[in-house]
Scaffold this active site. Structure first.
Site, PDB file in Angstrom:
ATOM      1  N   ALA A 107      -2.473  -7.705 -11.583  1.00  0.00           N
ATOM      2  CA  ALA A 107      -3.835  -8.180 -10.732  1.00  0.00           C
ATOM      3  C   ALA A 107      -3.689  -7.756  -9.124  1.00  0.00           C
ATOM      4  O   ALA A 107      -5.227  -7.837  -9.800  1.00  0.00           O
ATOM      5  CB  ALA A 107      -3.637  -9.293 -11.688  1.00  0.00           C
ATOM      6  N   ILE A 122      -3.033  -5.920  -7.019  1.00  0.00           N
ATOM      7  CA  ILE A 122      -3.047  -4.432  -6.832  1.00  0.00           C
ATOM      8  C   ILE A 122      -4.147  -4.130  -7.027  1.00  0.00           C
ATOM      9  O   ILE A 122      -4.320  -4.040  -7.907  1.00  0.00           O
ATOM     10  CB  ILE A 122      -2.080  -3.741  -6.931  1.00  0.00           C
ATOM     11  CG1 ILE A 122      -0.007  -4.671  -6.257  1.00  0.00           C
ATOM     12  CG2 ILE A 122      -2.026  -2.086  -6.689  1.00  0.00           C
ATOM     13  CD1 ILE A 122       0.459  -3.820  -6.490  1.00  0.00           C
ATOM     14  N   GLU A 144      -6.820  -1.165  -7.202  1.00  0.00           N
ATOM     15  CA  GLU A 144      -6.602  -0.666  -8.687  1.00  0.00           C
ATOM     16  C   GLU A 144      -7.648   1.318  -7.571  1.00  0.00           C
ATOM     17  O   GLU A 144      -8.041   2.272  -8.144  1.00  0.00           O
ATOM     18  CB  GLU A 144      -7.103   0.313  -9.602  1.00  0.00           C
ATOM     19  CG  GLU A 144      -5.700  -0.558 -10.586  1.00  0.00           C
ATOM     20  CD  GLU A 144      -5.645  -0.814 -12.294  1.00  0.00           C
ATOM     21  OE1 GLU A 144      -7.158  -0.033 -12.640  1.00  0.00           O
ATOM     22  OE2 GLU A 144      -5.090  -1.288 -12.422  1.00  0.00           O
ATOM     23  N   ASP A 201     -17.806  23.397  27.115  1.00  0.00           N
ATOM     24  CA  ASP A 201     -18.145  23.782  28.040  1.00  0.00           C
ATOM     25  C   ASP A 201     -19.729  23.927  28.256  1.00  0.00           C
ATOM     26  O   ASP A 201     -20.901  23.485  27.415  1.00  0.00           O
ATOM     27  CB  ASP A 201     -16.875  25.239  28.549  1.00  0.00           C
ATOM     28  CG  ASP A 201     -17.953  26.060  27.189  1.00  0.00           C
ATOM     29  OD1 ASP A 201     -18.708  25.543  25.955  1.00  0.00           O
ATOM     30  OD2 ASP A 201     -17.599  27.514  27.143  1.00  0.00           O
TER      31      ASP A 201
END
Length: 182
Positions: free
Chosen positions: A127, A129, A131, A173
């Protein structure tokens, strides 16, 4: 072999927009310098007429040498990849600590079996982590590519959008040949 006022636009190789007037007289070999007695693959003839002999093809041309140099360049992670890697690592460590804490707490307080404690710990760890990381990152990079496309920019790789967004100074340049090739 023959030259009648032949000039070439070598800006794709050198970045210089000036016409390079070619000569038939061979020049001494000066390493990887640009020679006026040679015509290079990928450049444009803009004036005159010439008959030339092909001496190098494929990987032996200047484009081939540039391609070999690019192929040897290391792939470095972008700043967003570094930050995402650090965030995922921190979330993983936090989840592992939560797993250990819940398993230990459940095993001590409830005095239940190890199976119940492990299931509770894994549930809490899963729970914690998030997603949505891949979805959020993909959406934001796609929005950046879309905004650049609206301004007529061509993006080959989406991570280049993120790298370009992290740029604070862009050096070109005086003629802008690095960005416009003119």
């Amino acid at each position: 072999l023959e030259n009648d006022g032949f000039g070439a636009d070598e800006s794709t190789l050198t970045g210089e927009s000036e016409i390079v007037w070619k000569v038939c007289a061979p020049q001494g070999k000066a390493g990887r310098g640009w020679r006026t007695d040679r015509c290079y693959a990928g450049t444009n003839a803009v004036a005159g007429r010439a008959v030339v002999r092909v001496t190098e093809t494929g990987a032996h041309t200047e484009y081939g040498k540039i391609g070999a140099d690019v192929a040897l360049a290391p792939d470095r992670p972008t700043p967003l990849e570094k930050q995402t890697r650090r965030l995922v690592r921190d979330c993983s460590v936090f989840s592992l600590l939560m797993l250990i804490f819940v398993v230990a707490g459940h095993f001590v307080d409830v005095a239940g079996g190890i199976i119940e404690a492990a299931l509770s710990g894994v549930t809490i760890a899963m729970a914690t982590i998030p997603e949505e990381f891949p979805v959020v990152l993909t959406v934001f990079l796609a929005l950046g590519a879309w905004r650049l496309a609206k301004r007529n920019s061509l993006i080959r790789r989406i991570p280049s959008v993120e790298t370009l967004g992290a740029v604070t100074v862009l050096c070109v340049d005086k003629t802008g040949t690095l960005t416009e090739n003119r």
